[in-house]
Design an enzyme around this catalytic site. Structure first.
Site, mmCIF file in Angstrom:
data_model
loop_
_atom_site.group_PDB
_atom_site.id
_atom_site.type_symbol
_atom_site.label_atom_id
_atom_site.label_comp_id
_atom_site.label_asym_id
_atom_site.label_seq_id
_atom_site.Cartn_x
_atom_site.Cartn_y
_atom_site.Cartn_z
ATOM 1 N N HIS A 261 -56.166 -6.552 32.991
ATOM 2 C CA HIS A 261 -57.237 -6.492 32.080
ATOM 3 C C HIS A 261 -56.798 -6.695 30.489
ATOM 4 O O HIS A 261 -57.178 -7.777 29.810
ATOM 5 C CB HIS A 261 -58.039 -5.202 32.104
ATOM 6 N N GLU A 262 -55.973 -5.543 30.119
ATOM 7 C CA GLU A 262 -55.268 -5.853 28.845
ATOM 8 C C GLU A 262 -54.410 -7.073 28.480
ATOM 9 O O GLU A 262 -54.346 -7.669 27.501
ATOM 10 C CB GLU A 262 -54.613 -4.495 28.384
ATOM 11 N N GLU A 291 -63.624 -10.078 25.586
ATOM 12 C CA GLU A 291 -63.788 -9.547 26.969
ATOM 13 C C GLU A 291 -63.982 -10.613 28.027
ATOM 14 O O GLU A 291 -63.675 -9.969 29.306
ATOM 15 C CB GLU A 291 -65.000 -8.418 26.954
HETATM 16 CO CO CO Z 1 -61.376 -4.963 27.409
#
Ligand code: CO
Length: 500
Positions: A261-262, A291
């Site tokens: 995710h990061e 995001e």
């Molecule tokens: Co995020």
């Protein structure tokens, strides 16, 4: 005009550089700072932030912006930079100083109240602060100004140009399509496999994450991977993008998917065009757009059967005995197991958006004066039952689980699901143009996808507002349909459930 532009450029760069120092101090606070450093750091940060605010609200900046607004010879990046800074300038100058101070003080106090109220499971400690917060946030929205409804003014800070009504429509579509489906899938899925709670040595998990970020082309000469209690990504400045992951010994999936995710956030930052560095147009255009990248890499790539096939052999190499009875398919199923979770941050891909949608619903109701803070716990539990099918036994694991509201971050939650909706739509578009990526992902080859994202998203930085960029990439306005189809296909196949 070139003189005026140069003046603007220097002012913008000063703000950018101050921001760099503030971000570095924040990163250090989360990752490296010794426990006793908190008070001194808070003071240092307050001074830096006051200087940044002074520079942003400097009437000289307003004059330069006015002069350049009527300038016709600006190129696209210059015009975008003026438009973005003008908006920030207006947001910063329209809100009276007394309200800014009042809000800052309340945010600090409300956060402390939350930190006390949650472990005590006592909403009455937090309630008066949230009531005050809601009142001040409404004042702030009115000071900034809005056309449609109040909530728009708050959403605009995180998701410029997006309106509450548009988000409401997309979330409604998600709700109607997903609510019946989620129940069937959760019933069919049953209990999670035992191995996801097995003990995996934390330092070996870190080695796995170090390997993983390189596989995903994170440039380690232009960034770092560290660990922190809440994973995050912080772009310090050109050539320096910091990301963190979280290591829990009996939650292997946490570190793997927090890292992916990061890395998605970090890749976006590392691929922003160098020639726009220091200009407002050189940034990511919204939280939802940011995001979209973390979710796309985490879910569409990271949780795909193809990419799990690539991950598993490395996991076997690092954890031979812990994974002795597993194979690629059991790992894939473990990485995707859905459940009725009380907590948003540990929710799976299928139910995560329901957690977000209920927060948005409640925020909107409060801003439309249809819900009082005092009734929030009851409304929360009722919404959890309706959206996710569980009743929180405590307010600590219900309405008080997130820190956002106590920190004044109202209008922030919907960006999480907007990002997820963008991610599914972008991935659908990418594979319609590139063909299936499964064969290359199963070998860990992400080059073609990265190139597509670079061309279509990263290289565009903030030349257009996020909504316009999304439409350019997709060739049509954003809708929840690609996410709905993706989730139905994926989970229908996983658990042998057929939907109409
Ligand atoms: Co995020």
């Amino acid at each position: 005009m070139s003189d005026t532009w140069e003046r603007f450029r220097r002012q913008a760069e000063d703000l950018e550089n101050l921001g760099s120092a503030i971000k570095l101090a924040n990163w250090d606070q989360e990752v490296m700072m010794p426990a006793k450093g908190g008070t001194g750091r808070a003071r240092a940060l307050a001074t830096l932030q006051a200087i940044a605010h002074e520079k942003l609200t400097d009437p000289a900046l307003g004059e330069v912006l006015d002069e350049l607004a009527s300038e016709s010879s600006l190129d696209r990046a210059q015009a975008a930079s003026i438009r973005i800074m003008k908006k920030e300038y207006i947001r910063a100058t329209k809100v009276p100083q007394s309200l800014v101070r009042e809000l800052a003080e309340l945010e600090a106090k409300a956060f402390q109240a939350w930190a006390k109220a949650r472990p005590a499971d006592d909403f009455s400690i937090l309630e008066p602060y949230l009531t005050k917060m809601l009142a001040l946030k409404k004042e702030q929205a009115d000071a900034i100004g809005w056309d449609g409804e109040r909530y728009d003014a708050l959403l605009d800070e995180f998701e410029p140009e997006m309106k509450a009504g548009e988000v409401e429509t997309m979330f409604k579509d998600l709700e109607v399509a997903l609510r019946p489906v989620v129940g069937q899938i959760l019933d069919a899925a049953g209990a999670p496999p035992e191995f996801v709670f097995r003990t995996f040595d934390a330092s070996k998990q870190k080695s796995f994450s170090d390997w993983l970020v390189r596989e995903l082309h994170f440039d380690t000469d232009g960034g770092r991977l560290d660990t922190s209690p809440h994973p995050f990504t912080m772009p310090i400045g050109s050539g320096d993008v910091r990301q963190t992951t979280k290591l829990i010994e009996n939650e292997l999936m946490m570190s793997i998917y927090a890292t992916i995710h990061e890395t998605g956030h970090a890749l976006y930052e590392q691929h922003l065009p160098e020639e726009l560095a220091g200009l407002p147009a050189g940034q990511v255009p919204s939280l939802g757009m940011h995001e979209s990248q973390s979710r796309l890499w985490e879910n569409q790539v990271g949780r795909s059967r193809a990419f799990c096939r690539h991950l598993f052999p490395k996991l076997r190499e690092i954890f031979p005995s812990e994974t002795a009875d597993l194979n690629e398919e059991t790992f894939y199923r473990g990485a995707n197991h859905p459940r009725r979770s009380l907590i948003r941050v540990t929710a799976d891909e299928l139910t995560y958006n329901l957690h977000v949608a209920l927060r948005f619903e409640l925020e909107l109701a409060m801003f439309r004066d249809e819900l009082d803070v005092a009734d929030l716990p009851t409304a929360w539990n009722e919404a959890m039952e309706r959206w996710v099918g569980v009743q929180p036994p405590t307010d600590a694991d219900g309405v008080m689980q997130d820190m956002h509201w106590s920190m004044g971050a109202l209008g922030y939650f919907p960006t999480y699901t907007l990002g997820t909706i963008y991610a599914a739509a972008f991935y659908e578009k990418a594979t319609s143009e590139l063909g299936s990526l499964d064969a290359e992902l199963s070998e860990g080859n992400v080059s073609r996808l990265l190139e597509w994202l670079d061309t279509n998203v990263y290289s565009q930085a903030y030349l257009y507002p996020a909504k316009e960029l999304g439409e350019k990439v997709l060739g049509q306005p954003l809708s929840a349909a690609p996410l709905i189809n993706y989730l139905k296909d994926k989970y229908g196949e996983l658990y042998g459930v057929a939907f109409d």
